[in-house]
Each structure stands twice: as C-alpha cells, then as structure tokens.
Design a protein around this motif. Structure first.
Motif, PDB file in Angstrom:
ATOM      1  N   SER A  95       0.825  -1.210   0.000  1.00 15.62           N
ATOM      2  CA  SER A  95       0.000   0.000   0.000  1.00 15.62           C
ATOM      3  C   SER A  95       0.862   1.265   0.000  1.00 15.62           C
ATOM      4  O   SER A  95       0.372   2.357  -0.308  1.00 15.62           O
ATOM      5  CB  SER A  95      -0.925   0.018   1.228  1.00 15.62           C
ATOM      6  OG  SER A  95      -1.819  -1.072   1.199  1.00 15.62           O
ATOM      7  N   TYR A  96       2.116   1.111   0.384  1.00 15.17           N
ATOM      8  CA  TYR A  96       3.060   2.238   0.412  1.00 15.17           C
ATOM      9  C   TYR A  96       4.313   1.800  -0.334  1.00 15.17           C
ATOM     10  O   TYR A  96       5.339   1.500   0.280  1.00 15.17           O
ATOM     11  CB  TYR A  96       3.384   2.624   1.856  1.00 15.17           C
ATOM     12  CG  TYR A  96       2.164   2.922   2.682  1.00 15.17           C
ATOM     13  CD1 TYR A  96       1.575   4.189   2.662  1.00 15.17           C
ATOM     14  CD2 TYR A  96       1.591   1.935   3.481  1.00 15.17           C
ATOM     15  CE1 TYR A  96       0.443   4.455   3.418  1.00 15.17           C
ATOM     16  CE2 TYR A  96       0.450   2.202   4.245  1.00 15.17           C
ATOM     17  CZ  TYR A  96      -0.108   3.459   4.205  1.00 15.17           C
ATOM     18  OH  TYR A  96      -1.226   3.729   4.948  1.00 15.17           O
ATOM     19  N   LYS A  99       8.064   2.781   0.406  1.00 16.03           N
ATOM     20  CA  LYS A  99       8.631   2.587   1.742  1.00 16.03           C
ATOM     21  C   LYS A  99       9.169   1.163   1.855  1.00 16.03           C
ATOM     22  O   LYS A  99       8.482   0.199   1.500  1.00 16.03           O
ATOM     23  CB  LYS A  99       7.562   2.803   2.813  1.00 16.03           C
ATOM     24  CG  LYS A  99       6.995   4.211   2.849  1.00 16.03           C
ATOM     25  CD  LYS A  99       7.877   5.183   3.587  1.00 16.03           C
ATOM     26  CE  LYS A  99       7.809   4.977   5.080  1.00 16.03           C
ATOM     27  NZ  LYS A  99       8.625   5.970   5.817  1.00 16.03           N
ATOM     28  N   PHE A 169       7.811  11.943   2.532  1.00 21.66           N
ATOM     29  CA  PHE A 169       7.890  10.630   3.173  1.00 21.66           C
ATOM     30  C   PHE A 169       9.307  10.080   3.266  1.00 21.66           C
ATOM     31  O   PHE A 169       9.521   9.005   3.816  1.00 21.66           O
ATOM     32  CB  PHE A 169       7.018   9.627   2.405  1.00 21.66           C
ATOM     33  CG  PHE A 169       7.393   9.497   0.948  1.00 21.66           C
ATOM     34  CD1 PHE A 169       8.448   8.694   0.547  1.00 21.66           C
ATOM     35  CD2 PHE A 169       6.673  10.192  -0.007  1.00 21.66           C
ATOM     36  CE1 PHE A 169       8.785   8.580  -0.784  1.00 21.66           C
ATOM     37  CE2 PHE A 169       7.007  10.076  -1.356  1.00 21.66           C
ATOM     38  CZ  PHE A 169       8.068   9.272  -1.740  1.00 21.66           C
TER      39      PHE A 169
END
Length: 236
Positions: A95-96, A99, A169
């Motif tokens: 979902s990210y 990262k 981020f």
C-alpha cells in the motif's frame, strides 16, 4: 521549419543525460517473466539478486521469474537463471510502495562468474551528500525512447533533508540523487526500477522511482545490510 541548430540542440538535450553503456556492467541483472524484462537488479552473490519489491508484488502468482546476466542488451546473448524464491523486506507494505522497497531473489543455481559477470558488494559506510554515483538501467516504454542498450547516468547524492522538500515521506531508508546537467537535468533519465546505484565500485542504492526533473529515489542499501546478510545466511 526548424533550423538545423534548433534540431541539433533538441537532440543534444534529449540524449545528453543518459547514454549507452559501452563496456560490460558485470553486476547488472535483468529480471524477467515470459513477457520480457520487468525490472533490473544487482548481483550480490552466486545465487542472490537485490532488486525492488513493488515490481515483483504485482506480477501474476503463476509468473515464472528468471534473471539474465552478462549482457548490455535486452535482446542480446546472456546467461539465464530461474528464480526459486522471493524475499521481501519484512516491513514492506504494497500500500506504500516507496517505503522499505527492497527484495532479494534467490536463484535455483549459482551464477557462473567471469570477466563480464561479477557480484558487487555493498559499501561499508553510508553514502554522504555530494557523492559521485553512477546508475544503470534500460529505458522503459514510459521514457521518450525505448532502447535495447543498457544506459548509464552519472548523478550526485543529495541529503535526505533536501530530498524531503520534494517528497515528505523520505526517511533513512531512502537515498536521493540529482543530475547536475547544464541542460535537461533528469528529463531523459530511464525509469528502470531496480537499477543499481554505485559509488566507487560498491553498491549503495537500488532505484525505486524516477520523477522526471525531480530527484531520483533509491533504497539506501546501507540500511538493509543486516537483513541482506541474515537472509542470505539463513537460506543457503
């Protein structure tokens, strides 16, 4: 009608920022399915390839992955090895995707090393701001031109603090670079995820994403060293 000068300047700007690799890049690997190249990777050891997670996670569950090494051309001769297992960094979450975007591929048999095929080791120290780096990869259909030849680009690392001005981020697991070209910057930079980023013949990054004229974003290999070592050691 455009003048010869205008056309020449346009062509120079397009091709100035990334160029064909003329000599072997022995650590560079092409990760493929039966449909062809999907991303790049770096040879860490006889049976191990470092690459990105987000490209692998979207492949069909029955897709058969293989790795081709020893060639600068997508349609050129090279040695192919089947992938037996994929290891995603434990904190990776699809979902990210940017990262903890790191994965290891274990091959079903050891790579045969030679003058054009070699492993690359991670740098023992962290990459500093202003370091001179080189990244390699193939241009993808999203780029201005699709090329069969491996490309290389010389870039400079920037601080994560500066990178956060573009991407909020960014954390310690990221490494960012910029192009100091006098002309188009990163406008013609390839988008080949998984491309190895190298400093003084040592691996320091794996290309996550390219954002045109913005800094390029990599996984900072230094932060993954313990996980890489542990994973390879436990799964010989």
């Amino acid at each position: 009608m455009y003048s010869i000068v205008v056309i020449s300047v346009f062509l120079f700007n397009v091709f100035a920022s990334a160029k064909d690799v003329l000599t072997p890049v022995p650590y560079h690997a092409s990760v493929r399915t039966d449909k062809g190249h999907i991303c790049s990777g770096a040879i860490l050891a006889e049976k191990w390839i470092a690459t990105v997670a987000h490209i692998l996670i979207v492949q069909d569950t029955d897709a058969k992955l293989n790795v081709v090494v020893g060639t600068n051309q997508l349609n050129g001769p090279g040695d192919s090895y089947a992938v037996s297992k994929i290891f995603f960094y434990p904190k990776y979450n699809s979902s990210y995707i940017l990262k903890y975007n790191m994965a290891l591929l274990k091959l079903d048999k050891g790579i045969k090393f030679g003058s054009q095929v070699k492993a690359i080791s991670p740098l023992n120290s962290d990459t500093k701001e202003g370091a001179n780096l080189v990244v390699t990869g193939w241009k993808t259909p999203k780029d201005y031109f699709r090329t069969n030849n491996l490309q290389e680009k010389y870039v400079t690392s920037i601080s994560n603090k500066k990178c956060r001005n573009y991407f909020g981020f960014v954390d310690g697991f990221h490494l960012c670079s910029e192009d100091k070209s006098d002309f188009v910057g990163d406008a013609d930079y390839f988008r080949d995820a998984g491309g190895p980023l190298v400093e003084n013949d040592k691996l320091v990054g794996i290309l996550n994403q390219f954002f045109g004229r913005l800094p390029a974003l990599y996984s900072r290999v230094f932060k993954y060293r313990s996980w890489i070592k542990k994973t390879m050691s436990k799964n010989k």
